[in-house]
Design an enzyme around this catalytic site. Structure first.
Site, mmCIF file in Angstrom:
data_model
loop_
_atom_site.group_PDB
_atom_site.id
_atom_site.type_symbol
_atom_site.label_atom_id
_atom_site.label_comp_id
_atom_site.label_asym_id
_atom_site.label_seq_id
_atom_site.Cartn_x
_atom_site.Cartn_y
_atom_site.Cartn_z
ATOM 1 C CD1 TRP A 102 -2.265 -2.216 1.566
ATOM 2 C CD2 TRP A 102 -3.036 -1.041 -0.186
ATOM 3 N NE1 TRP A 102 -3.295 -2.928 0.991
ATOM 4 C CE2 TRP A 102 -3.793 -2.232 -0.072
ATOM 5 C CE3 TRP A 102 -3.343 -0.156 -1.220
ATOM 6 C CZ2 TRP A 102 -4.830 -2.545 -0.959
ATOM 7 C CZ3 TRP A 102 -4.383 -0.463 -2.092
ATOM 8 C CH2 TRP A 102 -5.110 -1.650 -1.956
ATOM 9 C CG ASP A 172 -3.239 3.725 4.304
ATOM 10 O OD1 ASP A 172 -4.321 3.522 4.889
ATOM 11 O OD2 ASP A 172 -2.916 3.184 3.222
ATOM 12 C CE LYS A 196 -8.706 -3.380 3.209
ATOM 13 N NZ LYS A 196 -7.835 -2.323 2.909
HETATM 14 C C1 LIG Z 1 -7.270 -1.699 1.609
HETATM 15 C C2 LIG Z 1 -6.219 -0.695 1.791
HETATM 16 C C3 LIG Z 1 -6.113 0.436 0.965
HETATM 17 C C4 LIG Z 1 -7.019 0.665 -0.228
HETATM 18 O O1 LIG Z 1 -8.314 0.940 0.115
HETATM 19 P P1 LIG Z 1 -9.383 1.307 -1.029
HETATM 20 O O2 LIG Z 1 -10.545 1.723 -0.220
HETATM 21 O O3 LIG Z 1 -9.600 0.036 -1.814
HETATM 22 O O4 LIG Z 1 -8.829 2.362 -1.869
HETATM 23 C C5 LIG Z 1 -5.122 1.353 1.226
HETATM 24 N N1 LIG Z 1 -4.276 1.180 2.244
HETATM 25 C C6 LIG Z 1 -4.328 0.107 3.060
HETATM 26 C C7 LIG Z 1 -3.357 -0.024 4.181
HETATM 27 C C8 LIG Z 1 -5.310 -0.863 2.851
HETATM 28 O O5 LIG Z 1 -5.375 -1.936 3.670
#
Ligand SMILES: *Cc1c(COP(=O)(O)O)cnc(C)c1O
Length: 362
Positions: A102, A172, A196
């Protein structure tokens, strides 16, 4: 009803059953609205309460200081990779930690809007650990430092925020948001795709400090402009209303049913410990990907010593209603995502299966 599986999916991921039942109960008629939450104006009193409730829950759970704003934006976490760079990099220099899959995507987007200095790179070890603060090659005066709290694919998690001095830390938190208490005051901004831990896909929660909002670039497309989103309290256009409603329900559950993030952390630690112990006590039959100090509490990644058995493992696990265990191709093996909504029972069922599988295929 068809039986629900033990859902170890990495995302979209399991939601608390209690929440799903409550949502089912009020799906046709949101209390006080006389219609479903999907059928009412986003400017209505009933929706205003949903939005305020979601913000209040997050604010209370995180003990949020007054100088931060909470936004709910469309485009998931991935659009945040772009928005951060458009609003705050602005052709300057920012430091990015390359911690896993990511982070790599965030870096690629950042490069389109300025100079990206990779302040640490974990790719040589296939991203099996997080750096310590003294390993970072930070740029004095950088616009920000971008980090990832939990790398979902590799299964590694930061337990101490990187020290960045006066440079704002942007992080993030997609796969570990609201899984344990954090000190928000150490961050300039945190963001998380909802799917998540806190809701359905398509909506991202963004928590941004007021001084960063003030520094945002001028003249951006309105939908990509944090200042516009803050001025309109996430209601510049029709927001992802159902997603925000789900976030309100999940965070209310975290607050009232679980009893806050310390309690959530204790539950999450117990689940992770159960699973990592099973790996460690397998005599090398199962091998974890992450170094012990950075083992994620949310995504447990492991391989089989004998990789030829991986297909059989997944097939038999699926038959035993243990779903979503196949690892990402970049790491191989397996990944058990054990977000907030995964119960200890599901983890126990997985561990029992792993022990049986080893016995039968040892
Ligand atoms: C799933 C995830 C993303 C992407 O999320 P989207 O909503 O699909 O854009 C970004 N960063 C991390 C750490 C993730 O687990």
């Amino acid at each position: 009803m068809e039986e629900r599986v033990h859902n170890f999916s990495a995302g979209p991921a399991a939601m608390p059953l209690t929440v799903l039942k409550r949502v089912q109960e009020e799906l046709l008629c949101l209390p006080g609205a006389g219609a479903s939450v999907m059928e009412i104006s986003h400017r209505s009193k009933a929706f205003a309460e949903v939005l305020a409730g979601a913000k209040d829950n997050i604010s209370t759970l995180l003990n949020l200081p007054d100088n931060y704003k909470i936004l709910f934006l469309q485009g998931g976490a991935s659009l945040q990779f772009t928005m951060i760079a458009m609003n705050l990099l602005k052709g300057g220099t920012a430091d990015y930690l390359n911690l896993g899959s990511w982070a790599k995507k965030a870096i690629a987007e950042g490069k389109k809007h300025g100079t990206v200095n990779v302040a640490w790179d974990g790719s040589a070890d296939n991203f099996n650990r997080m750096p310590t603060s003294d390993e970072l090659q930070l740029t004095p005066g950088a616009a920000y430092v971008h980090s990832t709290a939990n790398e979902t694919i590799q299964g590694i998690e930061f337990f101490n925020e990187p020290e960045t001095g006066d440079v704002p830390l942007i992080c993030d938190f997609s796969s570990s948001f609201l899984s344990r208490p954090i000190d928000v005051s150490k961050y300039g901004m945190i963001y998380a795709g909802a799917q998540k831990n806190i809701g359905p896909s398509g909506v991202a929660a963004v928590i941004i400090r007021d001084d960063l909002v003030e520094k945002c670039a001028e003249g951006l497309p309105s939908m990509l402009d944090y200042r516009v989103m803050v001025e309109n309290d996430s209601l510049y256009n029709t927001p992802p209303a159902f997603g925000i409603y789900m976030i309100n329900k999940v965070t209310e559950y975290l607050r009232n049913d679980i009893g806050g993030l310390e309690k959530m952390e204790a539950i999450n630690r117990k689940k992770a410990e159960t699973l990592y112990n099973a790996i460690d006590e397998s005599g090398g039959y199962y091998v974890g990907h992450a170094v012990k100090e950075n083992r994620s509490l949310m995504n447990v990644t492991f391989v089989l010593k004998d990789s030829a058995l991986e297909g059989k493992f997944v097939e038999e696990a699926t038959a035993a209603k243990l779903d979503g265990l196949k690892g990402h191709r970049s790491v191989g093996g397996f990944r058990a995502s054990i977000y907030n909504a995964i119960t200890q029972d599901s983890v126990d069922a997985l561990v029992a299966f792993m022990k049986d599988f080893q016995k039968s295929n040892g």
